[in-house]
Design an enzyme around this catalytic site. Sequence first.
Site, PDB file in Angstrom:
ATOM      1  CE1 TYR A 155      -4.018   2.082   0.716  1.00 34.11           C
ATOM      2  CE2 TYR A 155      -2.622   3.149   2.358  1.00 34.11           C
ATOM      3  CZ  TYR A 155      -3.781   3.120   1.599  1.00 34.11           C
ATOM      4  OH  TYR A 155      -4.709   4.135   1.728  1.00 34.11           O
ATOM      5  CE  LYS A 159      -3.646   4.929  -1.613  1.00 28.00           C
ATOM      6  NZ  LYS A 159      -4.678   5.509  -2.491  1.00 28.00           N
TER       7      LYS A 159
END
Length: 247
Positions: A155, A159
């Site tokens: 993740y 990002k």
Amino acid sequence: MSEITRAAIVTGGSRGIGRAVCLALAAQGMNVVVNYAGSAAAAEETAALCREKGVEAITVQADVSCEAGAEALFAAATAAFGRVDVLVNNAGITRDGLILRMSEEDFDAVLSTNLKGAFLCAKKAARLMMKQRYGRIVCISSVVGVRGNAGQANYAASKAGVIGLVKSLAKELASRGVTANAVAPGFIDTDMTRALPEAVREGILSQIPQARFGEAADVAHAVAFLSGENAGYITGQVLCVDGGMAM
Ligand code: NDP
């Protein structure tokens, strides 16, 4: 302000932050395309709430992690409104785990939706917006993309990747009246974070100077500002909406 009714695509607009963004853009008078993956009823509810604000809204089921999905989404948007002025790349998923236990599949799934999805949609948007000589692209990153986080290597990479994407888009599109920015939320109270164990939520709370979790609307206000005509001289930026968490 221009006389044109602006049209916005919000990926993952059915729930959480995406829904709040749809409503904030509708409140600014924009027509809205509410994209979703599987939650048709929730997406319809978002669209209905947008229409209550006096704008037009449609829902489009499309998986943004594949080219065909992005293609279908933009085809539906241009068929409905004839233009795309704002793209908010919000669709996102998590598949958390410590690196030694993280499977290749979990890594690929998160990168595909969160980063590749943003790339595919930005590419489609760029083509239209360059022709229009106007556009606003806002990508939802995360405080985790800025700081990293144990248990979220996939993740965090996705990002952080979104921030690199935005800065590159900003440079490529600047001369055509198109801006690209990222909003990096901290801990926002949505389905995504409600799934976390209470001990994890309390640990995160202790790292937030404002000592509270954010609301989806806190993020939506920042996105709406960057999506508006008045934000034309702001590009390539990362705006943290996190109660002070990342500073
Ligand atoms: P939710 O889990 O509440 O909602 C996720 C949304 O993304 C849903 O609308 C979902 O659609 C959609 N979606 C997921 N995969 C796809 C796909 N492949 N194609 C199209 N749509 C998809 O998430 P949040 O509202 O919490 O998060 C929104 C964004 O904000 C994400 O990018 C997330 O990473 C980011 N973020 C969230 C934070 C938080 O604390 N909540 C903090 C920092 C960043 P459906 O309903 O159909 O499943």
